[in-house]
Write an enzyme that holds these catalytic residues in place. Structure first.
Site, PDB file in Angstrom:
ATOM      1  N   GLU A 127     -18.821  47.229 -80.803  1.00 34.55           N
ATOM      2  CA  GLU A 127     -19.760  47.855 -81.814  1.00 34.55           C
ATOM      3  C   GLU A 127     -19.305  47.546 -83.026  1.00 34.55           C
ATOM      4  O   GLU A 127     -18.361  47.445 -83.681  1.00 34.55           O
ATOM      5  CB  GLU A 127     -19.749  49.472 -81.527  1.00 34.55           C
ATOM      6  CG  GLU A 127     -20.994  49.845 -82.415  1.00 34.55           C
ATOM      7  CD  GLU A 127     -21.172  51.380 -82.231  1.00 34.55           C
ATOM      8  OE1 GLU A 127     -21.875  51.880 -82.912  1.00 34.55           O
ATOM      9  OE2 GLU A 127     -20.422  52.070 -81.490  1.00 34.55           O
ATOM     10  N   ALA A 260     -12.609  55.658 -83.488  1.00 33.22           N
ATOM     11  CA  ALA A 260     -12.539  55.737 -82.137  1.00 33.22           C
ATOM     12  C   ALA A 260     -14.103  55.060 -81.605  1.00 33.22           C
ATOM     13  O   ALA A 260     -14.805  54.909 -82.224  1.00 33.22           O
ATOM     14  CB  ALA A 260     -12.451  56.865 -81.293  1.00 33.22           C
ATOM     15  N   MET A 261     -13.861  54.638 -80.317  1.00 29.50           N
ATOM     16  CA  MET A 261     -15.066  53.838 -79.957  1.00 29.50           C
ATOM     17  C   MET A 261     -15.492  54.575 -78.186  1.00 29.50           C
ATOM     18  O   MET A 261     -14.455  54.505 -77.554  1.00 29.50           O
ATOM     19  CB  MET A 261     -14.867  52.432 -79.838  1.00 29.50           C
ATOM     20  CG  MET A 261     -16.057  51.506 -79.052  1.00 29.50           C
ATOM     21  SD  MET A 261     -17.500  51.774 -80.053  1.00 29.50           S
ATOM     22  CE  MET A 261     -18.900  51.543 -79.072  1.00 29.50           C
ATOM     23  N   GLU A 262     -16.700  54.798 -78.060  1.00 28.69           N
ATOM     24  CA  GLU A 262     -16.943  55.647 -77.058  1.00 28.69           C
ATOM     25  C   GLU A 262     -17.416  54.823 -75.734  1.00 28.69           C
ATOM     26  O   GLU A 262     -18.126  55.185 -74.855  1.00 28.69           O
ATOM     27  CB  GLU A 262     -18.293  56.377 -77.481  1.00 28.69           C
ATOM     28  CG  GLU A 262     -19.627  55.704 -77.602  1.00 28.69           C
ATOM     29  CD  GLU A 262     -19.877  55.279 -79.069  1.00 28.69           C
ATOM     30  OE1 GLU A 262     -21.139  54.862 -79.475  1.00 28.69           O
ATOM     31  OE2 GLU A 262     -18.990  55.299 -79.790  1.00 28.69           O
ATOM     32  N   ASN A 263     -16.870  53.504 -75.618  1.00 24.21           N
ATOM     33  CA  ASN A 263     -17.091  52.727 -74.436  1.00 24.21           C
ATOM     34  C   ASN A 263     -17.349  53.550 -73.180  1.00 24.21           C
ATOM     35  O   ASN A 263     -16.314  54.428 -73.120  1.00 24.21           O
ATOM     36  CB  ASN A 263     -15.996  51.776 -74.375  1.00 24.21           C
ATOM     37  CG  ASN A 263     -15.660  51.112 -75.739  1.00 24.21           C
ATOM     38  OD1 ASN A 263     -16.387  50.433 -76.262  1.00 24.21           O
ATOM     39  ND2 ASN A 263     -14.300  51.220 -75.951  1.00 24.21           N
ATOM     40  N   HIS A 295     -16.308  64.042 -80.139  1.00 26.82           N
ATOM     41  CA  HIS A 295     -17.349  63.154 -80.480  1.00 26.82           C
ATOM     42  C   HIS A 295     -17.601  61.984 -79.602  1.00 26.82           C
ATOM     43  O   HIS A 295     -18.553  61.846 -79.220  1.00 26.82           O
ATOM     44  CB  HIS A 295     -17.133  62.638 -81.768  1.00 26.82           C
ATOM     45  CG  HIS A 295     -17.994  61.793 -82.576  1.00 26.82           C
ATOM     46  ND1 HIS A 295     -19.090  62.121 -83.370  1.00 26.82           N
ATOM     47  CD2 HIS A 295     -18.148  60.518 -82.113  1.00 26.82           C
ATOM     48  CE1 HIS A 295     -19.753  61.258 -83.707  1.00 26.82           C
ATOM     49  NE2 HIS A 295     -19.463  60.233 -83.301  1.00 26.82           N
ATOM     50  N   GLU A 296     -16.366  61.473 -79.245  1.00 26.02           N
ATOM     51  CA  GLU A 296     -16.391  60.100 -78.588  1.00 26.02           C
ATOM     52  C   GLU A 296     -16.999  60.552 -76.959  1.00 26.02           C
ATOM     53  O   GLU A 296     -17.812  59.650 -76.241  1.00 26.02           O
ATOM     54  CB  GLU A 296     -15.171  59.419 -78.238  1.00 26.02           C
ATOM     55  CG  GLU A 296     -14.754  58.911 -79.552  1.00 26.02           C
ATOM     56  CD  GLU A 296     -15.885  58.174 -80.762  1.00 26.02           C
ATOM     57  OE1 GLU A 296     -16.610  57.574 -80.051  1.00 26.02           O
ATOM     58  OE2 GLU A 296     -15.763  58.464 -81.957  1.00 26.02           O
ATOM     59  N   HIS A 299     -20.813  61.339 -76.557  1.00 29.67           N
ATOM     60  CA  HIS A 299     -21.539  60.047 -76.615  1.00 29.67           C
ATOM     61  C   HIS A 299     -21.803  59.505 -75.152  1.00 29.67           C
ATOM     62  O   HIS A 299     -22.948  58.680 -75.095  1.00 29.67           O
ATOM     63  CB  HIS A 299     -20.844  58.973 -77.541  1.00 29.67           C
ATOM     64  CG  HIS A 299     -21.011  58.693 -78.535  1.00 29.67           C
ATOM     65  ND1 HIS A 299     -22.211  58.975 -79.298  1.00 29.67           N
ATOM     66  CD2 HIS A 299     -19.908  58.277 -79.698  1.00 29.67           C
ATOM     67  CE1 HIS A 299     -22.314  58.229 -80.579  1.00 29.67           C
ATOM     68  NE2 HIS A 299     -21.099  58.416 -81.047  1.00 29.67           N
TER      69      HIS A 299
END
Length: 855
Positions: A127, A260-263, A295-296, A299
């Site tokens: 992202e 962080a990233m919600e993959n 949060h992640e 998502h």
């Protein structure tokens, strides 16, 4: 890879549906640090929403194309710098199979976008537009497809999205059955160990959970796992959302541009939001881990199952999910304290953004580089819009609208209009005017006038929004204003919280049946992201601080009282009056109040907040004068509270082993607040004893901060480095504390000295932010009239930009408030911005940010 510094802007008005959709994606990775091979098989079909014959544009950057075919026939088209165009004439009209093989160099990918290496671990960040650095693909969020991934590597742990489906020596296959855009693709391969647990969903499905870390860190992954389990359970109970895969993985990565990233099924985290132990993490670290993990995870539904149609709709997933993680934290901790903390963050970051050259709407109309719009406006203000909508439609309308949204748009890419339509359809409420909040930049000002005729109390509210870049004329917005009324004699509430809906430029509201003129409690719960402009006496503010039943407006009264005192000290050198000092003393000693609330109430407005307030009042802020006034007020408070401070420090000591739970954290916060004041009287002796005997990082780092703030702590600083020199996350604190608490005249020199320290790895985003984020936060030091901090910051931004444009561009916001200062400082900053702008090969990210700041 440095991209064109002056590309054409992308405009929301130019959106067109994709001409080709994707039914399935198969990827095979043969991992090698400098020469990874990626083979792709992508099944395309024409989009019925885009009739006719169309070319197909596949995005791709930094890829070496080894071969490509369409239905087995070699492709004749050649790639350019940003992708490859397949002409319509070469594409079978009913659909086709695209196959390609590319080679990429993860070891050389210092931008940390796409596939890269972090200390020997392969990991991804896609992202917003990182997937185009992995293979050729329509890298846009409205193209969604299921992915099957095979990874070949000799590393022991191989992870990707979805569920594991096959594994053998040196390879693993993963399949994600849920359609997703390419920005949610993830891959990790490394020598990792897992902290494991299992979760039973409400429909009795078992989910295998794992938090993956480097060997030696597994003992610090437990709180992240605990936060994940609580978030999964809360989302089922509060929103009815159940997890939809058989596994959920989190991986801690040391080199990461964001939090962080919600993959889907494979969340990749900056390690600072995973790793925690009492000895290495503060209470604030634990709270952030809890919030970011939640949060992640949230998502999964608000971002993954339903994503955004295009990047202009970014706040649809981020604003909504920030609101959900705020609700979660409030449920886990103190709703009142959480709300105050959220408002503090909003005012410090987003109000500042709205007041300067980087102001933009929650949904911008155009951008040159989307990475530059992961901002406080999109996230925090976006969450405030969700909160306002919730307040306006009520609990029943909120749940009905959400259920309709999840039903109507599951598996799709949606827009802000789609979101609002669900609530309009579910409640019958016209939300067209509310939609203006998404299109209009700036922070509305709310003026208040009162009238009492002996029988009727009239409250007249009027709104205005100052001009912002590109939006000189502002529309009227619907503003929910939560109000309560207090009896002026007893402080009792005579009108409970009522939400007044201001729908025009000005509106009068009447309250009947009151025995006397009340004291208004305005904007309860911070019901809208606005600035209230209303003159109030010190006595009224002290009255609200003592009696208001709403925790936010009670805290706000004390903050406003302190701000008024500081403004008077800066402008006229006035001494703080007894109304404020006495009110603060009563509040600090009130054991009926949450210790965390009392700690927040003892915190003075920041120097940046005061500078903005002076600028809005038409004055030119002097950073040195602001700093001196704030220091003088802290000394006055310390003297006024002196008899109670030692006892307060002792009373707030937490017995027994460390626990990060909210009440214990609140006690430590109040203890450190009292210690900070006491250290101005005892030369830091008590703080030095706390540092020496601390058994947790909250008190060790807190005591060191107190010592540095009063010009002490040299021995403790050296001892801290000796003890924690091998722990990168703890050493980030060491760097930050020295810079943020440096005397203004020494701030730039301190930062420069630390940049020469062997542990200063400037390519690591956390370490770079630890120094230069702290330098920007030291307002009087950053804006010292010698300009040294400006030059040092610009030097390092120019060094970082070719290596990591995204982090460099975000750090450039240190300069965003330059226009509010005196001509001398403006000239110094303008010279640095001009120097950056004139640098050959400047990245697109940095060029856009500097261009907007220069105007």
């Amino acid at each position: 890879m440095v991209r064109d510094p002056a590309p054409e802007a992308v405009h929301l008005a130019d959106y067109r549906p994709p001409a080709w959709l994707v039914d399935a994606v198969e990827l095979t990775f043969r991992l090698a640090p400098a020469a990874t091979r990626v083979a792709s098989r992508v099944r395309f079909r024409p989009n019925p929403a885009a009739p006719g014959r169309h070319d197909l544009r596949l995005d791709g950057e930094g890829l070496r194309l080894l071969g490509a075919t369409i239905d087995g026939r070699p492709v004749q088209a050649a790639p350019d710098a940003t992708g490859i165009t397949l002409p319509a004439a070469a594409l079978p009209g009913e659909g086709f199979l695209w196959e390609a093989e590319v080679e990429i160099d993860p070891a050389a990918n210092t931008a940390l976008e796409g596939l890269y290496l972090s200390r020997g671990m392969f990991c991804t960040q896609c992202e917003a537009e990182g997937f185009r650095r992995i293979t050729f693909y329509p890298d846009r969020p409205d193209v969604m497809a299921p992915f099957r991934v095979r990874v070949e590597s000799d590393l022991p742990v191989i992870l990707s999205n979805g569920n594991p489906v096959a594994r053998g020596p040196g390879w693993a296959e993963w399949e994600d059955p849920w359609p997703k855009p390419a920005y949610l693709f993830a891959l990790v391969a490394g020598d990792l160990v897992a902290h494991r647990a299992r979760f039973l969903t409400r429909s009795a499905r078992e989910v295998a959970l794992a938090v993956w870390v480097r060997a030696g860190d597994e003992g610090r992954a437990g709180y992240a796992m605990d936060s994940l389990i609580r978030a999964m359970r809360w989302d089922e109970e509060a929103y009815g959302r159940e997890y939809d895969l058989s596994v959920f993985n989190i991986v801690a990565v040391d080199d990461f541009n964001m939090g962080a990233m919600e993959n889907k099924g494979l969340n990749i985290f900056n390690s600072r939001y995973v790793l925690a132990s009492p000895e290495t993490a503060t209470d604030d670290d634990y709270a952030r881990i809890e919030a970011v993990v939640a949060h992640e995870y949230f998502h999964n539904w608000t971002g993954n199952r339903i994503t955004c149609r295009d990047w202009f709709q970014l706040s649809l997933k981020e604003g909504l999910t920030v609101y959900r993680d705020r609700q979660f934290t409030a449920a886990m901790r103190s709703p009142a304290v959480k709300r105050i903390e959220d408002v503090l963050a909003l005012r410090a970051r987003q109000f500042r953004e709205d007041a300067g050259p980087l102001a933009h709407p929650v949904r911008p109309a155009s951008y040159a580089e989307i990475n530059n719009f992961y901002t406080a406006t999109v996230y925090e203000k976006g969450a405030e819009l969700i909160a306002m909508l919730h307040r306006l439609v009520g609990e029943a309308g909120w749940r009905a609208g959400l259920d309709l949204y999840f039903t109507r748009h599951d598996g799709r890419a949606a827009t802000i209009e789609d979101w609002l339509a669900c609530f309009a359809d579910a409640t019958g409420r016209d939300l067209v005017a509310f939609g203006r909040w998404y299109a209009q930049a700036g922070t509305p000002r709310l003026t208040v006038a009162e009238d009492w005729d002996g029988a009727t109390y009239r409250l007249t509210l009027a709104q205005r929004t100052p001009p912002t870049p590109g939006q000189p004329v502002k529309a009227v917005l619907p503003i929910p204003v939560a109000v309560g009324l207090l009896d002026a004699a007893s402080g009792a509430e005579v009108v409970a919280t009522t939400v007044l809906e201001l729908e025009g430029a000005e509106q009068t509201f009447r309250f009947e049946g009151l025995a006397g003129r009340p004291v208004p409690s305005l904007l309860r719960g911070f019901s809208a992201p606005v600035i209230v402009e209303r003159e109030a006496s010190p006595e009224e503010r002290a009255f609200l601080l003592a009696h208001d039943s709403d925790a936010f407006t009670r805290w706000e009264a004390g903050r406003a009282l302190g701000r008024d005192v500081l403004m008077a000290m800066v402008r006229a050198g006035a001494a703080p009056g007894p109304a404020y000092l006495d009110a603060l003393a009563r509040m600090a000693g009130d054991d009926r109040l949450d210790p965390a609330f009392r700690a927040l109430a003892l915190r003075l407005p920041s120097e940046d907040d005061l500078a903005q307030g002076l600028a809005e009042a038409g004055a030119t802020p002097d950073p040195a004068a602001i700093h001196e006034a704030r220091e003088a007020l802290l000394a006055a408070i310390a003297r006024h509270l002196a008899p109670a401070l030692p006892e307060l420090c002792e009373a707030m000591a937490v017995p027994g082993p460390y626990t990060p739970e909210a009440r214990a954290a609140g006690r430590r916060a109040l203890r450190l607040a009292a210690l900070g004041l006491l250290s101005r009287l005892d030369d830091g002796r008590r703080a030095a004893r706390l540092f020496a005997g601390a058994d947790n990082m909250t008190e060790m780092a807190g005591a060191l901060a107190v010592l540095l703030a009063v010009g002490r702590g040299q021995e403790e600083t050296a001892a801290f480095a000796r003890q924690w020199g091998r722990d990168p996350l703890v050493m980030d604190k060491w760097f930050t504390l020295q810079v943020v608490h440096a005397a203004p005249a020494a701030a730039a020199a301190t930062a420069a000295r630390l940049c020469g320290h062997p542990a200063f790895d400037w390519r690591n985003p956390n370490r770079f932010r630890a120094v230069f984020g702290a330098l920007a936060a030291n307002a009087a030091g950053f804006h010292h009239p010698d300009g040294a901090a400006y030059r040092l910051t610009a030097d390092w931004l120019l060094r970082l930009d070719p290596v990591n444009p995204q982090t460099a561009a975000r750090m450039s916001t240190a300069f965003e408030t330059w226009a509010r200062y005196d001509p001398g400082r403006r000239a110094l900053i303008a010279a640095e911005l001009a120097r950056i702008a004139a640098t050959p090969g400047l990245s697109r990210d940095m060029a856009e940010m500097v261009g907007r700041m220069r105007g």
